[in-house]
Scaffold this active site. Structure first.
Site, PDB file in Angstrom:
ATOM      1  N   ASN A  10      22.768 -68.370  11.019  1.00 20.04           N
ATOM      2  CA  ASN A  10      23.862 -67.684  10.332  1.00 20.04           C
ATOM      3  C   ASN A  10      24.822 -68.766   9.852  1.00 20.04           C
ATOM      4  OD1 ASN A  10      25.877 -66.067   9.418  1.00 20.04           O
ATOM      5  ND2 ASN A  10      26.599 -65.399  11.435  1.00 20.04           N
ATOM      6  N   TRP A  11      24.700 -69.087   8.567  1.00 18.61           N
ATOM      7  CA  TRP A  11      25.540 -70.167   8.025  1.00 18.61           C
ATOM      8  C   TRP A  11      26.988 -69.703   7.846  1.00 18.61           C
ATOM      9  CZ3 TRP A  11      22.143 -72.625   3.518  1.00 18.61           C
ATOM     10  CH2 TRP A  11      21.045 -73.285   4.095  1.00 18.61           C
ATOM     11  N   LYS A  12      27.210 -68.396   7.957  1.00 21.80           N
ATOM     12  CA  LYS A  12      28.557 -67.819   7.731  1.00 21.80           C
ATOM     13  C   LYS A  12      29.090 -68.304   6.379  1.00 21.80           C
ATOM     14  CE  LYS A  12      29.307 -67.848  12.658  1.00 21.80           C
ATOM     15  NZ  LYS A  12      30.197 -67.447  13.724  1.00 21.80           N
ATOM     16  N   HIS A  95      27.636 -57.931  12.203  1.00 20.03           N
ATOM     17  CA  HIS A  95      28.148 -59.111  12.924  1.00 20.03           C
ATOM     18  C   HIS A  95      29.565 -58.805  13.405  1.00 20.03           C
ATOM     19  CE1 HIS A  95      29.468 -63.186  13.757  1.00 20.03           C
ATOM     20  NE2 HIS A  95      28.183 -63.515  13.803  1.00 20.03           N
ATOM     21  N   GLU A  97      32.134 -60.474  13.337  1.00 16.64           N
ATOM     22  CA  GLU A  97      33.184 -60.876  12.383  1.00 16.64           C
ATOM     23  C   GLU A  97      33.366 -59.811  11.315  1.00 16.64           C
ATOM     24  OE1 GLU A  97      31.540 -64.764  11.549  1.00 16.64           O
ATOM     25  OE2 GLU A  97      31.940 -65.295  13.635  1.00 16.64           O
ATOM     26  N   GLU A 167      25.272 -60.393  20.820  1.00 18.72           N
ATOM     27  CA  GLU A 167      26.189 -61.528  20.667  1.00 18.72           C
ATOM     28  C   GLU A 167      27.507 -61.225  21.376  1.00 18.72           C
ATOM     29  OE1 GLU A 167      25.114 -64.032  17.041  1.00 18.72           O
ATOM     30  OE2 GLU A 167      26.452 -62.477  16.341  1.00 18.72           O
ATOM     31  N   GLY A 173      31.034 -69.095  18.580  1.00 22.00           N
ATOM     32  CA  GLY A 173      31.841 -70.173  18.021  1.00 22.00           C
ATOM     33  C   GLY A 173      32.822 -70.776  19.014  1.00 22.00           C
ATOM     34  N   SER A 213      26.930 -69.560  20.653  1.00 16.47           N
ATOM     35  CA  SER A 213      26.901 -70.981  21.005  1.00 16.47           C
ATOM     36  C   SER A 213      25.526 -71.457  21.497  1.00 16.47           C
ATOM     37  CB  SER A 213      27.995 -71.301  22.027  1.00 16.47           C
ATOM     38  OG  SER A 213      29.268 -70.996  21.482  1.00 16.47           O
ATOM     39  N   GLY A 234      24.876 -69.757  14.870  1.00 16.51           N
ATOM     40  CA  GLY A 234      25.898 -70.080  13.877  1.00 16.51           C
ATOM     41  C   GLY A 234      26.034 -71.579  13.710  1.00 16.51           C
ATOM     42  N   GLY A 235      27.041 -72.158  14.363  1.00 15.36           N
ATOM     43  CA  GLY A 235      27.393 -73.564  14.182  1.00 15.36           C
ATOM     44  C   GLY A 235      26.209 -74.515  14.235  1.00 15.36           C
TER      45      GLY A 235
HETATM   46  C1  PEP Z   1      26.933 -66.316  15.027  1.00 13.36           C
HETATM   47  O1  PEP Z   1      27.391 -66.699  13.979  1.00 13.36           O
HETATM   48  O2  PEP Z   1      26.366 -65.234  15.055  1.00 13.36           O
HETATM   49  C2  PEP Z   1      27.037 -67.165  16.214  1.00 13.36           C
HETATM   50  C3  PEP Z   1      26.448 -66.801  17.320  1.00 13.36           C
HETATM   51  O3  PEP Z   1      27.759 -68.329  16.069  1.00 13.36           O
HETATM   52  P1  PEP Z   1      27.748 -69.602  17.060  1.00 13.36           P
HETATM   53  O4  PEP Z   1      26.307 -69.948  17.295  1.00 13.36           O
HETATM   54  O5  PEP Z   1      28.485 -70.669  16.307  1.00 13.36           O
HETATM   55  O6  PEP Z   1      28.428 -69.196  18.332  1.00 13.36           O
END
Ligand code: PEP
Length: 250
Positions: A10-12, A95, A97, A167, A173, A213, A234-235
Site C-alpha cells: 500500500n503505497w498510500k 482502509h 485511513e 490492520e 505506520g 508495521s 505500507g511504509g
Molecule cells: C497500511 O498502509 O495498510 C499499513 C499497514 O501501513 P504500515 O505498514 O506502514 O504500518
C-alpha cells in the site's frame, strides 16, 4: 481450496508517477518468490503506467480506493470500470485511513466491495480496532461487528471472493507491530466467524492478511502463524529490496 499467500503493497499517497514506475521496476529486478501473489496498490495516477511494466506473472496492480457508481457527476471519483481499464485487478476497500479521514461507514464499504466484485476486481477488505478498543479487550467483537455489518450486503458467493486484511490501527505506520500471537488470535477469530456464517470451505479459501508495521525483520514470524496468509504493507513497501524480502518471507 488452498488459499493464496499474498504480499500487498500500500503505497498510500507516496511517490510521483516517475518514482512509482522506478519503484516497481526495481522490485521486478529482485528475485521474487513466484508462489506469492504480489499486489501493488498505488495512487490512481500511477495505475495505468504500472500495468504496462513487464513484470512477473504473480505481480498484480491494485487501486487504493474506488466509488460505487458507474459514471456521472461525481467529481474526483474513480469507478470500478476505470480501474479495470487501467489494468487493475485488486482494490483496497475500507482502509482505516479512509474510514477515519473520509468517514467511510461499514454500510458504504459493503457497497464498495459489492461494486468492486461486480467489476471483477478483488477487494482487499480492511478491518481493525483502535488502541482504546484493544485496551478495553473488545478488539475481537469490534472487528467481527465491522465485517458482519459490511458483509450483510454481500451474497455468500461474493464473500468467498474477498481478501480480508486485519490492520490494528495502533500498529499502522507507528512502528509498533501486533505480536504474532495477537495477529493469530484475531485471524483465527475472523476465520471462525467466516466458518460459522459461510461454511468451512469458504472460510478456508479466504486469504486473511495482517497489516501494521510489517517489515523484513518481522514478516516471517507473522506470516508463519496458521491463519495469517500474508500482509498489507505500507511504509516498508516503498523500499524494493525490503519489500522483496517480505515477499520472500513465506
Ligand atoms: C497500511 O498502509 O495498510 C499499513 C499497514 O501501513 P504500515 O505498514 O506502514 O504500518
Amino acid at each position: 481450496m488452498k488459499r493464496k499467500n499474498i504480499a500487498a503493497a500500500n503505497w498510500k499517497m507516496n511517490t510521483t508517477v516517475q518514482e512509482g514506475i522506478k519503484l516497481l521496476e526495481d522490485l521486478c529486478q529482485q528475485s521474487l518468490n513466484s508462489e506469492t501473489q504480489v499486489v501493488i496498490c498505488a495512487p490512481a495516477t500511477h495505475l495505468h503506467g504500472l500495468g504496462l511494466i513487464e513484470s512477473p506473472a504473480n505481480v498484480a496492480i491494485g487501486g487504493q480506493n474506488m466509488y460505487t457508481k458507474e459514471k456521472g457527476a461525481y467529481t474526483g471519483e474513480i469507478s470500478g470500470s476505470m480501474l479495470v481499464s487501467a489494468g487493475v485487478s485488486y482494490v483496497v476497500v475500507g482502509h482505516s485511513e479512509r474510514r477515519s479521514y473520509f468517514a467511510e461507514s461499514n454500510d458504504f464499504l459493503g457497497e464498495k466491495a459489492k461494486s468492486a466484485l461486480a467489476h471483477g476486481l478483488t477487494p482487499i477488505f480492511c478491518c481493525g480496532e483502535g488502541l482504546e478498543i484493544r485496551k478495553a479487550g473488545n478488539h475481537v467483537s469490534h472487528v467481527i461487528a465491522q465485517l458482519k455489518a459490511s458483509f450483510a450486503l454481500l451474497s455468500d458467493e461474493e464473500v468467498a471472493q474477498l481478501v480480508i486484511a486485519y490492520e490494528p490501527i495502533w500498529a499502522i505506520g507507528t512502528g509498533e507491530t501486533a505480536s504474532p500471537e495477537q495477529a493469530q488470535e484475531m485471524h483465527a477469530a475472523i476465520r471462525a466467524f467466516l466458518t460459522e456464517a459461510y461454511g468451512s470451505e469458504t472460510a478456508e479459501g479466504i486469504s486473511i492478511l495482517y497489516g501494521g508495521s510489517v517489515k523484513p525483520a518481522n514478516a516471517k514470524e507473522i506470516f508463519g502463524q496458521a491463519d495469517v496468509d500474508g500482509g498489507l504493507v505500507g511504509g516498508a513497501s516503498l523500499d524494493p529490496e525490503g519489500f522483496a524480502a517480505i515477499i520472500n518471507s513465506f
